[in-house]
Enzyme design. Structure first.
Site, PDB file in Angstrom:
ATOM      1  N   HIS A  31       9.872 -25.815 -11.246  1.00  0.00           N
ATOM      2  CA  HIS A  31       9.127 -26.807 -10.464  1.00  0.00           C
ATOM      3  C   HIS A  31       8.328 -27.672 -11.437  1.00  0.00           C
ATOM      4  O   HIS A  31       8.454 -27.514 -12.670  1.00  0.00           O
ATOM      5  CB  HIS A  31       8.234 -26.111  -9.439  1.00  0.00           C
ATOM      6  CG  HIS A  31       7.413 -25.001 -10.024  1.00  0.00           C
ATOM      7  ND1 HIS A  31       6.397 -25.221 -10.926  1.00  0.00           N
ATOM      8  CD2 HIS A  31       7.474 -23.652  -9.870  1.00  0.00           C
ATOM      9  CE1 HIS A  31       5.854 -24.080 -11.268  1.00  0.00           C
ATOM     10  NE2 HIS A  31       6.496 -23.104 -10.663  1.00  0.00           N
ATOM     11  N   HIS A  34       6.589 -25.944 -14.352  1.00  0.00           N
ATOM     12  CA  HIS A  34       7.443 -25.625 -15.503  1.00  0.00           C
ATOM     13  C   HIS A  34       7.736 -26.885 -16.323  1.00  0.00           C
ATOM     14  O   HIS A  34       7.766 -26.834 -17.554  1.00  0.00           O
ATOM     15  CB  HIS A  34       8.781 -25.042 -15.020  1.00  0.00           C
ATOM     16  CG  HIS A  34       8.684 -23.687 -14.394  1.00  0.00           C
ATOM     17  ND1 HIS A  34       8.979 -23.462 -13.070  1.00  0.00           N
ATOM     18  CD2 HIS A  34       8.325 -22.486 -14.914  1.00  0.00           C
ATOM     19  CE1 HIS A  34       8.833 -22.173 -12.809  1.00  0.00           C
ATOM     20  NE2 HIS A  34       8.422 -21.564 -13.902  1.00  0.00           N
ATOM     21  N   GLN A 153      -1.536 -12.412 -17.081  1.00  0.00           N
ATOM     22  CA  GLN A 153      -0.327 -12.355 -17.904  1.00  0.00           C
ATOM     23  C   GLN A 153      -0.601 -12.963 -19.275  1.00  0.00           C
ATOM     24  O   GLN A 153      -0.213 -12.413 -20.313  1.00  0.00           O
ATOM     25  CB  GLN A 153       0.815 -13.100 -17.200  1.00  0.00           C
ATOM     26  CG  GLN A 153       2.032 -13.350 -18.080  1.00  0.00           C
ATOM     27  CD  GLN A 153       3.201 -13.892 -17.303  1.00  0.00           C
ATOM     28  OE1 GLN A 153       3.884 -13.146 -16.631  1.00  0.00           O
ATOM     29  NE2 GLN A 153       3.467 -15.178 -17.396  1.00  0.00           N
ATOM     30  N   VAL A 176      -0.727 -26.273 -12.810  1.00  0.00           N
ATOM     31  CA  VAL A 176      -0.336 -27.527 -12.159  1.00  0.00           C
ATOM     32  C   VAL A 176      -0.364 -27.275 -10.647  1.00  0.00           C
ATOM     33  O   VAL A 176       0.125 -26.250 -10.172  1.00  0.00           O
ATOM     34  CB  VAL A 176       1.071 -27.976 -12.618  1.00  0.00           C
ATOM     35  CG1 VAL A 176       1.479 -29.271 -11.946  1.00  0.00           C
ATOM     36  CG2 VAL A 176       1.086 -28.135 -14.140  1.00  0.00           C
TER      37      VAL A 176
HETATM   38  O1  PAF Z   1       5.664 -16.001 -15.802  1.00  0.00           O
HETATM   39  C1  PAF Z   1       6.885 -15.731 -15.678  1.00  0.00           C
HETATM   40  O2  PAF Z   1       7.673 -16.522 -15.157  1.00  0.00           O
HETATM   41  C2  PAF Z   1       7.392 -14.393 -16.195  1.00  0.00           C
HETATM   42  O3  PAF Z   1       6.461 -13.388 -16.011  1.00  0.00           O
HETATM   43  C3  PAF Z   1       7.859 -14.460 -17.663  1.00  0.00           C
HETATM   44  C4  PAF Z   1       6.705 -14.775 -18.597  1.00  0.00           C
HETATM   45  C5  PAF Z   1       8.946 -15.503 -17.812  1.00  0.00           C
HETATM   46  C6  PAF Z   1       8.432 -13.111 -18.091  1.00  0.00           C
HETATM   47  O4  PAF Z   1       9.511 -12.751 -17.309  1.00  0.00           O
END
Ligand code: PAF
Length: 281
Positions: A31, A34, A153, A176
C-alpha cells in the site's frame, strides 16, 4: 526488475556488491505506506545502489492459522507496484525456500518482546527476528527500512542488530496514514465497510489521550480509561490490549516520567489493527 524466488538466485540478481544495497522487508499486499518506504530506500541507495523488496508472508510470525491463511497475497499487483516504484530486485520466496522442514534455529529477543504484541501474540517476535535476520543475510544489505507503525517490531529489530552485531543500519520511516487518520496496513483491505468507517476512531482516541496528557493528565489509569472508552464506544472494536509503556524499555509505567508510548491493538472481527502515540512529558 528481477523477481527471484530462490535464495540461490539472489547473489546473481543482486549484482554489484560495492554499492549500497537497501532492503525493504514486506509481507506484500503493498500500500502507500510500503511505497513510502521504497521511495525512502531509493534515496538511501542513491543512483548507484540497489533497492531490494522482499515479499514473504512469514508463517513463523503468525500465532493464528486463520490469520495466516487470510493474509492478502495480491502477487501480480505487488510486482506491478514494485516495478512502477523503480525497485531493482524483488525477493518473493515460498515458505519451503525459506525454512527447511527440520529447521530448528530461532532468533529470540527476551525483553522488549515481553509486552504489547509480544504478550498478545506468543512467538510472534521470534518469527519476526528469525525471518528478518535471514533476509538480511540472504540479501547482504547494508541498510533496511521499516515503518514506525510497528513500533515494537522496530525496537526488537534494533535490539537484535545491536546484540548480534548485525552489520545493517536500521532506518525508520514515519507511519503513513489515510486522510482520516487510519494507519495504513495490509490488513485494512480485510475490513468491511462499517469496520473501515469505524477504524479511524483508534487514532482519534489515542490523540485525545495524548492531548489530555499534554494538558496535564498524568495518571496512566485515567489516560487508559479515556482511550479505552473512546475506542470501544461504537461496539465494533474488540480490545486486544491498550497499554502505557516506557518508550525505551516497553515496560508498563506507573508514572509517566520520560517518553512513553500509548499503544493499542484491536480486533475488528478477525482483523487485528495496531496503532500508538508517543507521550513526551
Ligand atoms: O512488518 C512486516 O511486514 C513483517 O513483520 C516483516 C518485517 C516483513 C517480517 O516478516
Amino acid at each position: 526488475m528481477t523477481v527471484v524466488t530462490q535464495a540461490s538466485e539472489l547473489t546473481a540478481a543482486l549484482g554489484n556488491a560495492g554499492q549500497p544495497r537497501v532492503l525493504v522487508p514486506t509481507m506484500g499486499a503493498l500500500h502507500h505506506g510500503h511505497l513510502a518506504l521504497i521511495r525512502h530506500a531509493k534515496i538511501l541507495a542513491g543512483a548507484q545502489g540497489t533497492v531490494v523488496v522482499s515479499i514473504f508472508v512469514n508463517p513463523m510470525q503468525f500465532d493464528r492459522a486463520g490469520d495466516l491463511a487470510a493474509y492478502p497475497r495480491p502477487r501480480e499487483a505487488d510486482l506491478a507496484a514494485c516495478r512502477a516504484a523503480g525497485v531493482a530486485v524483488v525477493f518473493a520466496p515460498e515458505a519451503a525456500a525459506m525454512y527447511a522442514p527440520d529447521h530448528s534455529v530461532t532468533v529470540s529477543e527476551s525483553q522488549l518482546s515481553r509486552n504489547l504484541c509480544g504478550a498478545a501474540r506468543p512467538g510472534h517476535f521470534d518469527g519476526v527476528c528469525t525471518v528478518v535476520l535471514k533476509l538480511f543475510l540472504l540479501c547482504s544489505c547494508q541498510i533496511a527500512v521499516f515503518g514506525e507503525k510497528d513500533f515494537q517490531q522496530l525496537a526488537v529489530i534494533r535490539r537484535m542488530v545491536r546484540d548480534l552485531n548485525v552489520p545493517v543500519v536500521i532506518v525508520a520511516h514515519p507511519t503513513v496514514r489515510e486522510t482520516n487518520g487510519l494507519a495504513m496496513s495490509s490488513r485494512n483491505a480485510r475490513l468491511n465497510a462499517a469496520q473501515r468507517a469505524d477504524a479511524p476512531r483508534l487514532r482519534r482516541a489515542l490523540l485525545a489521550a495524548q492531548a489530555a496528557f499534554q494538558a496535564g493528565t498524568r495518571r496512566p489509569a485515567e489516560l487508559l480509561t479515556m482511550a479505552r472508552q473512546a475506542i470501544e464506544a461504537s461496539g465494533l472494536a474488540r480490545m486486544d490490549y491498550l497499554s502505557l509503556v516506557d518508550a525505551d524499555s516497553l515496560e508498563s509505567v506507573e508514572h509517566v516520567e520520560g517518553p512513553a508510548l500509548l499503544a493499542t491493538a484491536v480486533f475488528y472481527g478477525e482483523v487485528r489493527l495496531i496503532d500508538h502515540v508517543c507521550l513526551v512529558p
